[in-house]
Write a protein that holds these residues in place. Structure first.
Motif, PDB file in Angstrom:
ATOM      1  N   ILE A  93       0.677  -1.354  -0.030  1.00 27.42           N
ATOM      2  CA  ILE A  93       0.098   0.108   0.004  1.00 27.42           C
ATOM      3  C   ILE A  93       0.817   1.395  -0.105  1.00 27.42           C
ATOM      4  N   VAL A  94       0.601   2.149  -0.982  1.00 25.11           N
ATOM      5  CA  VAL A  94       1.436   3.550  -1.347  1.00 25.11           C
ATOM      6  C   VAL A  94       0.610   4.549  -1.027  1.00 25.11           C
ATOM      7  N   TYR A  95       1.014   5.381   0.056  1.00 22.96           N
ATOM      8  CA  TYR A  95       0.170   6.703  -0.113  1.00 22.96           C
ATOM      9  C   TYR A  95       0.741   7.585  -0.897  1.00 22.96           C
ATOM     10  N   HIS A  96      -0.006   8.485  -1.465  1.00 19.78           N
ATOM     11  CA  HIS A  96       0.354   9.496  -2.572  1.00 19.78           C
ATOM     12  C   HIS A  96      -0.370  10.979  -2.241  1.00 19.78           C
ATOM     13  N   GLY A  97      -0.753  11.273  -0.998  1.00 16.53           N
ATOM     14  CA  GLY A  97      -1.385  12.087  -0.644  1.00 16.53           C
ATOM     15  C   GLY A  97      -2.793  12.329  -0.936  1.00 16.53           C
ATOM     16  N   THR A  98      -3.093  12.710  -2.223  1.00 12.66           N
ATOM     17  CA  THR A  98      -4.200  12.847  -2.761  1.00 12.66           C
ATOM     18  C   THR A  98      -5.269  11.365  -2.881  1.00 12.66           C
ATOM     19  N   ASP A  99      -4.512  10.319  -3.068  1.00 12.65           N
ATOM     20  CA  ASP A  99      -4.797   8.886  -3.204  1.00 12.65           C
ATOM     21  C   ASP A  99      -3.988   7.961  -2.831  1.00 12.65           C
ATOM     22  N   THR A 100      -4.458   6.783  -2.535  1.00 12.57           N
ATOM     23  CA  THR A 100      -3.479   5.493  -2.215  1.00 12.57           C
ATOM     24  C   THR A 100      -3.582   4.653  -3.364  1.00 12.57           C
TER      25      THR A 100
END
Length: 371
Positions: A315-322
């Motif tokens: 799971i990678v968190y990208h700020g606006t989405d995951t």
């Protein structure tokens, strides 16, 4: 500026027609074909983008339109006039290059007016046009500043103003934003589209940046190895790619191999309803044919109740989405993207066994599945 992703209205009049344009370098067995029978119509007052990786032929095509390269074969028409044999200075076309090629010893205003001086325009016309162009690019206050004393983004605006000053019928832009930092590049994307809309001039823009193409263009031509693979609006290119290369080059995407059966499409030993009836009826895809299903990560829904099983590997968190990295039962991998809600942690954790689903209209069918 049209709403992002909105369908472009196709202009009724062509500014540029490319008819089987080819360009080769060298001869015989050593010949390199930079362009292979490229054909396209580019409409009046259209923002048209040539998109593709380095070496795909997009800059060569732009240089052929400008007159800096002579096509080996084919025709280039500007408002129905064949210009393939005309030298660059006789074409009502201007070019903005990656390196802006401004004169550092001249002021901003002198740079903008230089081309008009070379055309022997009257002094009052030059002054009036320089004022108009500086207003257009919002550079009036820097009129008397030398171009060596202004920022890269300001230099880019000066180069645009200089190219627009003679009021060309077509403006060619060869990756003019590539030297700018990310934030300024995004700002200039909006500015370029504003300038094109305000001037009514046909813009032909070359880039390898997919976001630039989707953000600014009325239509996009995706190129690879000297060919145009697909032309369409940004929405069409993104959501209905016709070739695997186009689908893979534009943003993140998942590919699933499948085969057409009497019941629909078999993928991962399951029948998937992707609206195949229309394809079969029109004879575009035959029973027994191997195809590729292309699915954008944001069109995938994760749920414990979804019918297609998968396991979350990362799971990678990208700020606006995951972004969820998934492994399927046949060991294929897939990406799923979900928009983040403020204050809420992801519903799933690494190692969870869940399911995925996608609506039928989320699946693009690509018939050129590689073996």
């Amino acid at each position: 500026m049209p709403e992002p992703g909105a369908e472009a209205t196709r202009p009724s009049k062509n500014a540029i027609e490319l008819r089987n344009v080819g360009k080769s370098f060298g001869a015989g067995a050593n010949a390199f074909f930079a362009l292979k029978d490229v054909s396209a119509n580019i409409g009046e007052n259209e923002f048209f983008t040539l998109l593709g990786p380095s070496g795909c032929g997009k800059t060569t095509l732009l240089r052929c339109i400008a007159g800096f390269e002579e096509p080996t074969r084919g025709e280039i028409l500007l408002y129905d006039q064949d210009i393939a044999s005309l030298p660059p200075y006789r074409r009502p076309v201007n070019t903005v290059f990656q390196s802006y090629a401004l004169f550092p010893h001249m002021t901003v205003g002198e740079n903008v007016g230089f081309g008009l001086q070379m055309l022997n325009r009257p002094r009052d016309e030059i002054a009036s046009t320089v004022n108009e162009m500086l207003r257009l690019v919002q550079m009036e206050e820097l009129r008397d500043r030398r171009t060596s004393e202004i920022s890269g983004g300001q230099q880019q605006r000066v180069a645009l103003a200089r190219a627009l000053a003679p009021k060309p019928k077509v403006l060619l832009l060869d990756e003019p934003l590539s030297a700018l930092d990310l934030k300024l590049r995004k700002e200039m994307q909006v500015e370029l589209k504003r300038l094109q809309t305000e001037t009514g001039i046909t813009f032909i823009f070359v880039t390898h940046d997919q976001e630039e193409a989707l953000t600014m263009s009325d239509r996009v031509a995706v190129m690879n190895k000297g060919d145009i693979l697909q032309i369409g609006s940004p929405r069409e290119i993104y959501n209905q790619p016709k070739h695997r290369f186009v689908a893979d080059f534009i943003g993140d995407i998942n590919f699933l191999d499948a085969i057409v059966t009497e019941c629909g499409v078999t993928c991962q030993a399951e029948i998937v309803d992707v609206g195949m009836v229309e394809f079969l009826r029109e004879g575009e895809i035959a029973v027994g044919q191997h195809i590729t299903l292309a699915i954008r990560p944001e069109r995938i829904t994760l749920s414990a109740q979804a019918r297609h099983p998968c396991r979350i590997e990362n799971i990678v968190y990208h700020g606006t989405d995951t972004i969820y990295h998934l492994r399927l039962p046949n060991d294929d991998r897939m990406l799923a993207r979900s928009q983040n809600s403020e204050g809420h942690a992801p519903a799933w954790q690494t190692g969870d066994d869940i399911g995925w689903a996608a609506a039928p209209d989320a699946l693009a069918v690509i018939a050129d599945n590689p073996s």
